[in-house]
Structures are given as structure tokens and as C-alpha cells.
Write an enzyme that holds these catalytic residues in place. Sequence first.
Site, PDB file in Angstrom:
ATOM      1  CB  SER A 240     -25.210 -17.682  -6.332  1.00  0.00           C
ATOM      2  OG  SER A 240     -23.765 -18.253  -7.124  1.00  0.00           O
TER       3      SER A 240
ATOM      4  CE  LYS B  79     -22.742 -19.435 -10.258  1.00  0.00           C
ATOM      5  NZ  LYS B  79     -23.330 -19.045  -9.293  1.00  0.00           N
TER       6      LYS B  79
END
Length: 180
Positions: free
Chosen positions: A44, A87
Site C-alpha cells: 500500500s 500510511k
Amino acid sequence: MAENHSENKKNETWEWIKSLGIAIILALAIHQFVFAQFMVDGESMMPTMQNQERLIVNKLIYHIHSPQRGEIIVFQYPSDTTKDFIKRVIGLPGDTIEVKGGKVYRNGQALNEPYLGEPTFGAYGPVTVPTGKVFVMGDNRNNSKDSRDPSVGFVPDNLVVGRADLIFWPVSNMKLFPFK
């Protein structure tokens, strides 16, 4: 004389044991409160981070100031706090976030995101980040479970573990992240 030598050996051994104990206590305290090691699990954050890279995360920084836009953070997954996610912070409290036309907009302005490998598919928002939370997205937007997913949502400040500061393994990928 032999007795004095024996006593010196005992003192030297005791000093080594004390030094080793202090070193272990300091290492544990540093790991608990200042820095920690994490491993990237998944794709990701590509191309910024690769699967299986190891990071040093600064756990102390967010006791000094709040996360900043653009920083890469490690946080506890809100739906299962035994798992950690990595993230990028896109929005802070009060920011309005929207995804449209392949771009992410913050407060009506398209973000300049040179770290992305491809445009962001789909539409999302607009949403406003609530107080005490951040909006996060992976750099591999089209393969990222991030704040757009209801299981993640806005990340509460108390679930933020720290800021990713350094990739240290593999050595060939070593990189220090820029500070805001």
C-alpha cells in the site's frame, strides 16, 4: 595476595553485570518510549516503501507536536488494534478531503504528490476531518486500505504510534524521510 585478586575478579564481574543490566533497561526504555522497529507488510505504500522493508519509527515526536501533512505514520488499525498500518497523512482536523478525476484535493486544492506511481481511481468525499483525528492514504492509492475504507476511517490521535523516520533494511534501500 590471592585473596585480593579473587576480590578484584568479583568486583569486576559485578560491575559487568550492573553495566549489562543498565544497558538492557535503557534499551527497553528507548524501545518503549522513543523509537521502535516496524516492518512494511504489503504494497500500500509503494513506490515509497516496499513490502518487507524495515523502518525506525519515532514514537516520541507526537508527544511534542501533532502529525503534519505529508508525514508517514504508523498507527494501530482502528478495527483491530493488534495490527499496525503505515500510511501518509493527507488531512488534519478541519481539512476537507475529496478524490475526483484521478487527484486528491485538500480544501479545494489538488495535491502535488510526486511520490505516487499512478492516478487515484474512483471518487470519494468531500469529507471534513474531525477534531482529534487525521485522514491517511497509502501511496499506492489503488491498492490501499486507508481512511477511505470504513474499517479505517479517520484515525484517532490516540492510535498513532509514531512517524516513520528511516528505512534501514535492506541496506540498499536505506532512506531517511524528510521532516516537515
